[in-house]
Design a protein around this motif. Structure first.
Motif, mmCIF file in Angstrom:
data_model
loop_
_atom_site.group_PDB
_atom_site.id
_atom_site.type_symbol
_atom_site.label_atom_id
_atom_site.label_comp_id
_atom_site.label_asym_id
_atom_site.label_seq_id
_atom_site.Cartn_x
_atom_site.Cartn_y
_atom_site.Cartn_z
ATOM 1 N N ARG A 125 -23.890 -16.079 25.803
ATOM 2 C CA ARG A 125 -22.473 -15.759 25.700
ATOM 3 C C ARG A 125 -21.650 -16.637 26.651
ATOM 4 N NH1 ARG A 125 -19.947 -11.072 24.195
ATOM 5 N NH2 ARG A 125 -21.490 -11.155 22.537
ATOM 6 N N VAL A 126 -22.170 -16.806 27.871
ATOM 7 C CA VAL A 126 -21.478 -17.664 28.847
ATOM 8 C C VAL A 126 -21.292 -19.073 28.273
ATOM 9 C CG1 VAL A 126 -21.645 -18.786 31.128
ATOM 10 C CG2 VAL A 126 -22.291 -16.376 30.878
ATOM 11 N N PHE A 127 -22.355 -19.595 27.623
ATOM 12 C CA PHE A 127 -22.266 -20.955 27.068
ATOM 13 C C PHE A 127 -21.179 -21.031 25.987
ATOM 14 C CE2 PHE A 127 -27.127 -21.407 27.956
ATOM 15 C CZ PHE A 127 -26.874 -21.448 29.322
ATOM 16 N N GLN A 128 -21.062 -19.979 25.179
ATOM 17 C CA GLN A 128 -20.005 -19.937 24.147
ATOM 18 C C GLN A 128 -18.624 -19.935 24.795
ATOM 19 O OE1 GLN A 128 -20.827 -16.292 22.054
ATOM 20 N NE2 GLN A 128 -22.195 -17.239 20.547
ATOM 21 N N ALA A 169 -19.206 -12.427 31.553
ATOM 22 C CA ALA A 169 -19.524 -13.692 30.870
ATOM 23 C C ALA A 169 -18.326 -14.640 30.909
ATOM 24 C CB ALA A 169 -19.956 -13.434 29.423
ATOM 25 N N VAL A 170 -17.152 -14.083 30.668
ATOM 26 C CA VAL A 170 -15.932 -14.896 30.729
ATOM 27 C C VAL A 170 -15.720 -15.406 32.158
ATOM 28 C CG1 VAL A 170 -13.408 -14.862 30.490
ATOM 29 C CG2 VAL A 170 -14.837 -13.706 28.788
ATOM 30 N N GLN A 171 -15.929 -14.508 33.115
ATOM 31 C CA GLN A 171 -15.766 -14.885 34.530
ATOM 32 C C GLN A 171 -16.769 -15.971 34.929
ATOM 33 O OE1 GLN A 171 -13.168 -13.733 36.503
ATOM 34 N NE2 GLN A 171 -13.897 -15.432 37.762
ATOM 35 N N ASP A 172 -18.029 -15.797 34.517
ATOM 36 C CA ASP A 172 -19.067 -16.788 34.820
ATOM 37 C C ASP A 172 -18.688 -18.158 34.256
ATOM 38 O OD1 ASP A 172 -20.739 -15.101 36.221
ATOM 39 O OD2 ASP A 172 -22.018 -14.608 34.498
ATOM 40 N N ALA A 173 -18.233 -18.160 33.005
ATOM 41 C CA ALA A 173 -17.853 -19.415 32.362
ATOM 42 C C ALA A 173 -16.707 -20.074 33.139
ATOM 43 C CB ALA A 173 -17.444 -19.165 30.910
ATOM 44 N N LYS A 174 -15.719 -19.254 33.547
ATOM 45 C CA LYS A 174 -14.597 -19.774 34.338
ATOM 46 C C LYS A 174 -15.089 -20.337 35.669
ATOM 47 C CE LYS A 174 -10.408 -17.279 32.979
ATOM 48 N NZ LYS A 174 -10.255 -15.826 32.789
ATOM 49 N N ASP A 175 -15.962 -19.555 36.329
ATOM 50 C CA ASP A 175 -16.482 -19.994 37.634
ATOM 51 C C ASP A 175 -17.175 -21.345 37.528
ATOM 52 O OD1 ASP A 175 -15.503 -17.748 38.819
ATOM 53 O OD2 ASP A 175 -17.427 -16.696 38.991
ATOM 54 N N ILE A 176 -18.020 -21.490 36.494
ATOM 55 C CA ILE A 176 -18.736 -22.759 36.327
ATOM 56 C C ILE A 176 -17.733 -23.883 36.019
ATOM 57 C CG2 ILE A 176 -20.393 -24.036 34.931
ATOM 58 C CD1 ILE A 176 -21.970 -21.597 34.517
ATOM 59 N N TYR A 218 -17.869 -20.921 27.731
ATOM 60 C CA TYR A 218 -17.658 -22.194 28.427
ATOM 61 C C TYR A 218 -17.107 -23.253 27.471
ATOM 62 C CZ TYR A 218 -18.290 -26.183 31.447
ATOM 63 O OH TYR A 218 -18.043 -27.303 32.210
ATOM 64 N N GLN A 219 -17.690 -23.273 26.282
ATOM 65 C CA GLN A 219 -17.251 -24.203 25.238
ATOM 66 C C GLN A 219 -15.758 -23.970 24.918
ATOM 67 O OE1 GLN A 219 -19.605 -26.290 23.082
ATOM 68 N NE2 GLN A 219 -17.698 -27.250 22.431
ATOM 69 N N LYS A 220 -15.374 -22.692 24.829
ATOM 70 C CA LYS A 220 -13.971 -22.353 24.543
ATOM 71 C C LYS A 220 -13.036 -22.839 25.647
ATOM 72 C CE LYS A 220 -14.799 -17.962 22.187
ATOM 73 N NZ LYS A 220 -14.741 -16.525 22.477
ATOM 74 N N ILE A 221 -13.436 -22.578 26.883
ATOM 75 C CA ILE A 221 -12.568 -22.908 28.019
ATOM 76 C C ILE A 221 -12.451 -24.419 28.214
ATOM 77 C CG2 ILE A 221 -12.330 -22.759 30.542
ATOM 78 C CD1 ILE A 221 -13.847 -20.057 30.362
ATOM 79 N N SER A 222 -13.596 -25.104 28.123
ATOM 80 C CA SER A 222 -13.610 -26.519 28.524
ATOM 81 C C SER A 222 -13.557 -27.489 27.350
ATOM 82 C CB SER A 222 -14.872 -26.807 29.337
ATOM 83 O OG SER A 222 -16.003 -26.718 28.483
#
Length: 292
Positions: A181-184, A145-152, A186-190
């Motif tokens: 989870r990815v959306f959460q 999930a963390v990786q997916d969020a980073k990738d996006i 993603y919010q943290k990263i971006s």
């Protein structure tokens, strides 16, 4: 329907207060008793939006979806909104059945029809959705999930230009819990909601389909409530959208859609339909909507 004129009230009374399964049995009994197809008779008796609702109610769900998709691609121009509304919101099993019905009814695969009518990355997203291959388990892989969020993030916000394939791979393949989870993450990263990023990174039909996928993952009733609201607010009504959602969701999640609508817009769906439609068309939609 006998004689001059049509008793619309009787048609509304019978069809709007029955389940899809009951309507199939009524169709059979009508054919036995009268020796004609109920849909053909209603078709010649009725017209306009009222006719569209009534004929839609007589179809099984996947048959109606296939019919709507076929109509969306008829003639010049494509009603992309219809392709998006249906393909972004249906389960794998529903899409598999729609594929089968489409092939049977129209003699070609839905994938061929969609491919011939759309192009570019938008086409690729629809073709991916048509494979009905989304993971439907409920397991969340935290590291992934963390990786997916980073990738996006790295495929969009973090670079000049957008690598849309990354969005497709994550949004069209992963299961619902994982994506939440990815959306959460993603919010943290971006520091942004995934929807805001899609809006700033994309445009046109591609933006629309990715937004629809994200919204359906978060809440289908909220997605449909918003589609209904947009079909009626402002000048004019997009009847095709209003009819499609009222007919297709009547037996699935209409109660949830109604409560979401009230929550999101502070008014009842009932009052919106009442103010935006008229005649028998209004009467049958209000019956499908159920009480205030």
């Amino acid at each position: 329907m006998k004689g001059a004129g049509t008793d619309e009230a009787a048609i509304i009374n019978v069809l709007a207060h029955r389940t899809i399964a009951q309507r199939q049995r009524i169709k059979e009994a009508y054919k036995q008793t009268v020796g004609k197809e109920l849909a053909d008779d209603l078709s010649s008796e009725l017209s306009g939006n009222f006719q569209s609702v009534v004929l839609g109610l007589l179809m099984l769900a996947p048959v109606y979806d296939a019919y709507e998709l076929k109509n969306a691609m008829k003639g010049a121009g494509t009603e992309e909104a219809c392709l998006i509304d249906i393909l972004a919101s249906r389960s794998n099993n529903e899409i598999k059945t729609i594929n089968e019905v489409y092939k049977r009814e129209y003699g070609k695969t839905l994938e061929d029809a969609v491919s011939g009518d759309t192009s570019g990355m938008f086409k690729r997203v629809l073709v991916s959705l048509l494979t009905a291959g989304r993971d439907e388990s409920d397991k969340v892989d935290d590291a992934l999930a963390v990786q997916d969020a980073k990738d996006i993030y790295e495929a969009g916000e973090a670079r000049w230009g957008t690598d849309e394939v990354k969005f497709l791979t994550v949004l069209c393949v992963r299961n619902r819990n994982h994506l939440l989870r990815v959306f959460q993450e993603y919010q943290k990263i971006s520091g942004k909601d995934i929807e805001a990023s899609i809006k700033s990174e994309m445009s046109g039909s591609l933006e629309d389909v990715f937004l629809a996928i994200v919204k359906c993952i978060k809440s289908k009733p909220a997605f449909f409530a918003e589609r209904l609201y947009k079909s009626m607010k402002g000048l004019g009504t997009t009847d095709s959208v209003l009819i499609r959602i009222m007919v297709a969701r009547a037996e699935i999640d209409m109660l949830d859609i109604k409560s979401q609508f009230q929550k999101m817009y502070g008014k009842t769906l009932h009052s919106f339909i009442k103010g935006d439609t008229s005649g028998d068309y209004r009467k049958i939609l209000l019956e499908l909507c159920g009480g205030e």
